[in-house]
Write a protein that holds these residues in place. Structure first.
Motif, PDB file in Angstrom:
ATOM      1  N   UNK A 246       0.757  -1.356   0.094  1.00 27.08           N
ATOM      2  CA  UNK A 246       0.008  -0.532  -0.017  1.00 27.08           C
ATOM      3  C   UNK A 246       0.913   1.331   0.495  1.00 27.08           C
ATOM      4  N   UNK A 247       2.134   1.280   0.467  1.00 32.31           N
ATOM      5  CA  UNK A 247       2.757   2.480   1.158  1.00 32.31           C
ATOM      6  C   UNK A 247       3.884   3.120  -0.751  1.00 32.31           C
ATOM      7  N   UNK A 248       3.763   1.788  -0.744  1.00 32.42           N
ATOM      8  CA  UNK A 248       4.568   1.588  -1.833  1.00 32.42           C
ATOM      9  C   UNK A 248       4.432   1.690  -3.733  1.00 32.42           C
ATOM     10  N   UNK A 249       2.457   2.485  -3.131  1.00 34.66           N
ATOM     11  CA  UNK A 249       2.551   2.355  -4.175  1.00 34.66           C
ATOM     12  C   UNK A 249       1.822   3.792  -4.577  1.00 34.66           C
ATOM     13  N   UNK A 250       3.007   4.407  -4.378  1.00 35.68           N
ATOM     14  CA  UNK A 250       2.521   5.815  -3.769  1.00 35.68           C
ATOM     15  C   UNK A 250       4.500   6.155  -4.695  1.00 35.68           C
ATOM     16  N   UNK A 251       5.287   5.160  -5.378  1.00 38.77           N
ATOM     17  CA  UNK A 251       6.716   5.021  -5.991  1.00 38.77           C
ATOM     18  C   UNK A 251       6.300   6.381  -6.860  1.00 38.77           C
ATOM     19  N   UNK A 252       7.419   6.920  -7.079  1.00 42.31           N
ATOM     20  CA  UNK A 252       7.328   7.454  -8.344  1.00 42.31           C
ATOM     21  C   UNK A 252       8.941   7.460  -8.801  1.00 42.31           C
ATOM     22  N   UNK A 253       9.418   6.464  -8.519  1.00 44.49           N
ATOM     23  CA  UNK A 253      10.818   5.840  -8.923  1.00 44.49           C
ATOM     24  C   UNK A 253      11.513   6.927  -9.236  1.00 44.49           C
TER      25      UNK A 253
END
Length: 421
Positions: free
Chosen positions: A298-305
């Motif tokens: 859930x948290x890493x779904x915000x990642x913008x790489x």
């Protein structure tokens, strides 16, 4: 003559250094002596930048400039070893260095040495006691909202005796309990409230002893309080530096007060127990098994790489990073697939030193360091490997990587099990 294991009070004999010093100026005097004597070619330390919230790494080759280093900046959250490596690569990789590091820095430099990124034979390490650091923006909020002061008026800050303390340019002193600041940390995987950084709360290396000299103000009592540094001699290299500085008259020493030694031990133990408490809270909030995996997803779904976590991690040094391979992570896809993060965790989680840089520098504020540290402590319990304490290779050091294995992981193929057999 000092030897490994000795516990001493030390202070500078130089009036100019003593006037600027916070606790006797021993560390500054030792660094200056190391440069002047030719023991090292440079000192790598921290300078104060625009204000007390701004820490700047500095490579110093002129002994006259040593007095300008900042000592402890508790609102400066740099990780120095990786910065040092970058400086060495742009100058001379074989340069002899003296440096001053807090606990997570020390663990990082050991893990870097295992990966042939630095040569510890060329480095004299002075370790500092550390009760934690506070993010610059958090410190400004504390000063403004909790202490009722203008953050720009603060000229000195300190974390001591469980309090965050500031002094303004007008000489006004103000403080607040760290416990009071951190009591409001309810959402540990989101809004962590005020106080120290999350990795500092969980830290259990308060006095780094894998250094050459471990220094700080814990345990300095009586007439020497505020006028001397507590020094624990941790290696022959450290003893040689200290003895040489004493012989030339740059530093004076005396045996540490037995009561002070006892107090120092009590402070350290109290900090270690507090670290255990915070680990229980953070890792408990993260959960286990599927619950933990879902929270990370859930948290890493915000990642913008943006790769900030990878570029600033002291453990990441692959020539060809698996997370940059097109067949694993399609260029331009935001957010990247969950495997992007799982590959990173698998590569370095056994060696995580809990420096917090992956969380500190994440522009979308993912609790990266909590995830990595939780995995690392599980692996530590399972395998008994303690990262950053000595030159023992990490658990996964002998695992061979292959492009075929990465491809199978990315596609979720059952054939992956054949690769690992």
């Amino acid at each position: 003559m000092a030897g490994k294991g000795d516990l001493l009070y030390a202070w500078t004999t130089n009036d100019e250094l003593r006037e600027k010093a916070e606790t006797g100026g021993a560390v500054t005097a030792l660094l200056r002596h190391a440069l002047e004597s030719g023991m090292v070619d440079a000192v790598f330390a921290v300078r104060k930048g625009a204000d007390v919230y701004d820490a700047m790494p500095a490579m110093i080759t002129d002994p006259a400039e040593i007095g300008g280093i900042a000592g402890s900046l508790h609102c400066g959250t740099l990780l120095l070893p990786k910065q040092m490596r970058r400086c060495l690569l742009s100058t001379d990789p074989n340069m002899k260095i003296a440096t001053v590091l807090k606990g997570c820095d020390v663990k990082a430099i050991y893990e870097m040495a295992k990966r042939n990124q630095v040569n510890l034979d060329n480095i004299i390490i002075i370790g500092l006691n550390c009760g934690g650091t506070i993010r610059p923006e958090t410190a400004r909020i504390i000063v403004r909202e909790k202490l009722g002061l203008d953050p720009d008026d603060v000229v000195k800050e300190e974390i001591d005796k469980g309090k965050f303390i500031v002094i303004t340019k007008d000489g006004e002193h103000a403080s607040i309990s760290i416990d009071e600041l951190e009591e409001g940390s309810e959402d540990l995987l989101g809004d962590q409230g005020l106080g120290r950084r999350s990795n500092c709360r969980r830290c259990k290396i308060k006095i780094p002893r894998q250094v050459d000299l471990a220094c700080g103000n814990w345990g300095v009592i009586g007439e020497k309080a505020g006028n001397a540094t507590f020094v624990e001699v941790c290696s022959e290299k450290g003893a040689n530096l200290l003895n040489a500085a004493v012989k030339t008259g740059a530093v004076a020493t005396e045996p540490a007060n037995p009561k002070g030694i006892e107090i120092r031990g009590k402070v350290e133990n109290a900090m270690l127990k507090l670290g255990d408490k915070w680990r229980e809270r953070y890792f408990g909030a993260l959960g286990e098994g599927t619950e933990r995996l879902n929270k990370i997803r859930e948290q890493t779904s915000r990642c913008i790489k943006c790769y900030s976590c990878i570029e600033n991690c002291p453990i990441c040094y692959c020539v060809e990073c698996s997370t940059r391979k097109d067949y694993l992570v399609e260029p331009g896809v935001i957010p990247p697939p969950f495997m992007f993060h799982l590959i990173r965790f698998a590569h370095i989680s056994d060696s995580c030193v809990n420096c917090g840089q992956c969380e500190e520098l994440c522009p979308v504020e993912i609790s990266n360091s909590v995830f990595m540290h939780a995995i690392q402590t599980d692996l530590e319990e399972l395998f008994g490997f303690h990262p950053g304490e000595d030159m023992t290779p990490p658990v996964l050091a002998l695992v061979e990587e292959s492009a075929e294995r990465d491809r199978l992981i990315a596609t979720g193929s059952d054939q992956i099990f054949d690769v690992f057999r």
